[in-house]
Design an enzyme around this catalytic site. Sequence first.
Site, PDB file in Angstrom:
ATOM      1  N   ARG A 174       0.823  -1.220   0.000  1.00 21.38           N
ATOM      2  CA  ARG A 174       0.000   0.000   0.000  1.00 21.38           C
ATOM      3  C   ARG A 174       0.852   1.263   0.000  1.00 21.38           C
ATOM      4  O   ARG A 174       0.466   2.265  -0.618  1.00 21.38           O
ATOM      5  CB  ARG A 174      -0.915   0.000   1.208  1.00 21.38           C
ATOM      6  CG  ARG A 174      -2.007  -1.037   1.056  1.00 21.38           C
ATOM      7  CD  ARG A 174      -2.921  -1.013   2.247  1.00 21.38           C
ATOM      8  NE  ARG A 174      -4.081  -1.829   1.996  1.00 21.38           N
ATOM      9  CZ  ARG A 174      -4.737  -2.493   2.927  1.00 21.38           C
ATOM     10  NH1 ARG A 174      -4.358  -2.426   4.177  1.00 21.38           N
ATOM     11  NH2 ARG A 174      -5.784  -3.212   2.606  1.00 21.38           N
TER      12      ARG A 174
ATOM     13  N   LYS B 134     -18.402 -17.439   0.420  1.00 20.33           N
ATOM     14  CA  LYS B 134     -19.790 -17.196   0.797  1.00 20.33           C
ATOM     15  C   LYS B 134     -20.634 -16.522  -0.272  1.00 20.33           C
ATOM     16  O   LYS B 134     -20.274 -15.474  -0.803  1.00 20.33           O
ATOM     17  CB  LYS B 134     -19.812 -16.340   2.065  1.00 20.33           C
ATOM     18  CG  LYS B 134     -19.337 -17.128   3.282  1.00 20.33           C
ATOM     19  CD  LYS B 134     -19.140 -16.260   4.482  1.00 20.33           C
ATOM     20  CE  LYS B 134     -20.450 -16.001   5.204  1.00 20.33           C
ATOM     21  NZ  LYS B 134     -20.270 -15.047   6.313  1.00 20.33           N
TER      22      LYS B 134
ATOM     23  N   GLY C 142      -9.639  -9.082  -1.972  1.00 18.14           N
ATOM     24  CA  GLY C 142      -8.489  -9.591  -1.233  1.00 18.14           C
ATOM     25  C   GLY C 142      -7.906 -10.890  -1.731  1.00 18.14           C
ATOM     26  O   GLY C 142      -6.731 -10.948  -2.109  1.00 18.14           O
TER      27      GLY C 142
ATOM     28  N   GLY D 104     -12.921  -4.020  -0.225  1.00 12.21           N
ATOM     29  CA  GLY D 104     -14.303  -3.615   0.066  1.00 12.21           C
ATOM     30  C   GLY D 104     -14.800  -2.547  -0.891  1.00 12.21           C
ATOM     31  O   GLY D 104     -15.945  -2.579  -1.355  1.00 12.21           O
TER      32      GLY D 104
HETATM   33  P1  AMP Z   1     -14.085 -14.817   0.107  1.00 13.52           P
HETATM   34  O1  AMP Z   1     -13.430 -14.033   1.220  1.00 13.52           O
HETATM   35  O2  AMP Z   1     -15.564 -15.008   0.288  1.00 13.52           O
HETATM   36  O3  AMP Z   1     -13.701 -14.313  -1.252  1.00 13.52           O
HETATM   37  O4  AMP Z   1     -13.516 -16.280   0.245  1.00 13.52           O
HETATM   38  C1  AMP Z   1     -12.172 -16.610   0.103  1.00 13.52           C
HETATM   39  C2  AMP Z   1     -11.940 -17.906   0.810  1.00 13.52           C
HETATM   40  O5  AMP Z   1     -12.769 -18.890   0.238  1.00 13.52           O
HETATM   41  C3  AMP Z   1     -10.539 -18.425   0.688  1.00 13.52           C
HETATM   42  O6  AMP Z   1      -9.950 -18.404   1.940  1.00 13.52           O
HETATM   43  C4  AMP Z   1     -10.711 -19.846   0.176  1.00 13.52           C
HETATM   44  O7  AMP Z   1      -9.909 -20.782   0.849  1.00 13.52           O
HETATM   45  C5  AMP Z   1     -12.165 -20.121   0.461  1.00 13.52           C
HETATM   46  N1  AMP Z   1     -12.721 -21.143  -0.442  1.00 13.52           N
HETATM   47  C6  AMP Z   1     -12.673 -21.169  -1.779  1.00 13.52           C
HETATM   48  N2  AMP Z   1     -13.239 -22.284  -2.269  1.00 13.52           N
HETATM   49  C7  AMP Z   1     -13.658 -22.999  -1.198  1.00 13.52           C
HETATM   50  C8  AMP Z   1     -14.310 -24.252  -1.061  1.00 13.52           C
HETATM   51  N3  AMP Z   1     -14.645 -24.995  -2.111  1.00 13.52           N
HETATM   52  N4  AMP Z   1     -14.607 -24.683   0.199  1.00 13.52           N
HETATM   53  C9  AMP Z   1     -14.247 -23.944   1.268  1.00 13.52           C
HETATM   54  N5  AMP Z   1     -13.634 -22.745   1.202  1.00 13.52           N
HETATM   55  C10 AMP Z   1     -13.341 -22.278  -0.031  1.00 13.52           C
END
Ligand code: AMP
Length: 399
Positions: free
Chosen positions: A35, A200, A356, A379
């Site tokens: 950054r 999620k 991120g 964000g």
């Molecule tokens: P997000 O912050 O929602 O973009 O999620 C990122 C996180 O999702 C990372 O830490 C990944 O390890 C996790 N992730 C990606 N694919 C999977 C999966 N199939 N099952 C569980 N976690 C996952």
Amino acid sequence: MSKFSACNFKDQKVLIRVDFNVPLNSKYEITDDTRMKAAVPTIKKILDDGGKVILMSHLGRPKGGPEEKYSLKHLITHLSELLGGVTVLFANDCIGEQAYTTAAMMRPGEVLLLENLRFYKEEEKGDEEFARKLAKLADIYVNDAFGTAHRAHASTAVIAKFFPVEKRMFGLLMEGEVSSAEKVLHQSQKPFTAIIGGAKVSDKILIIENLLKKATDIIIGGGMAYTFIKAQGGKIGNSLCEEDRIEFAHDLLKRAENAGVCIHLPSDSVIADKFDNNAAISTSASNSIPDGWLGLDIGENARAQFANVIKRSKTILWNGPMGVFEMSNFQNGTRAIAEAVAEATQQGAFSLVGGGDSVAAVNQFGFADKVSYVSTGGGAMLEYFEGKTLPGIAAVSAF
Ligand code: AMP
């Protein structure tokens, strides 16, 4: 030429809102200076013109008063090094008497770093009086902190109105972020493919809904894909699933069909018998994962399926990994997507990677310089693509 590049800052005192929210270890050493480096071109241009630079930022989440571990003084030495040995003065109170007298005595080519803005709770409250006191420090306001552009804080948004239109502007980093994001959301060449991954569904609902109006194809991977697969009647074993979002997923698939947007879900998955890099591993169609097993990455067919879509795209937005890329056995899907995005970019597509974990992934796999733009704002970038107005952008752009 942009407003910032066209400006000659000679003898001007320029107050720049930077995002120096860098991680520090227990010895107050900077463990990742990305950054800080990102703000260097903006600072250098002003110094090279013969201007005076006053920098303000937040660091961490102080509780509303000074805390040693969140002091920006820990950044002075490294900042000076990044600027090629320029003297960096420091004011231990961002609106105190010392800040005003130091600012008044600065010479062209000098830099003054102000103490953490969030030592005042007024910063996050967007307090007008606090913003006015900050504004008094300088002649020109430059916002170069895309990472906080979605916050209506005193230093990121409220302060702008204390400067006339010609004396408030984006810095080079912010200009790059805003023009890349606009290129994708408002001037996209078709086909426009959005790649959305991560854990999620609930975090990505608004972005997917907004992209339904803009994209031709939406690739959904990562843990969130399984909620969609279940909504289609698939068996997903113990894979991630948000039961309370199944109806939304079902409805979204229908809406996409009506809008003529193609949603791509992974046809197969790399599955494991536990959430562990050393788990037993197999592959399975994504809609018939055995009980006791969970999908942790997209499979080989899905990689080829997604790569085909990506390689025929002219505009690409990528947010979120395709699997648990932090574990070596489940990173091949994300790597394959990074490769496809790089190839499409080489063939002339415009590609923006933001959020991120996808940024961490392209950096880890060495693809950061093979895509068109890597966004610094997680964000902020998400909210921009959700179709929201970002206060930090709106305040500088307002007439
Ligand atoms: P997000 O912050 O929602 O973009 O999620 C990122 C996180 O999702 C990372 O830490 C990944 O390890 C996790 N992730 C990606 N694919 C999977 C999966 N199939 N099952 C569980 N976690 C996952």
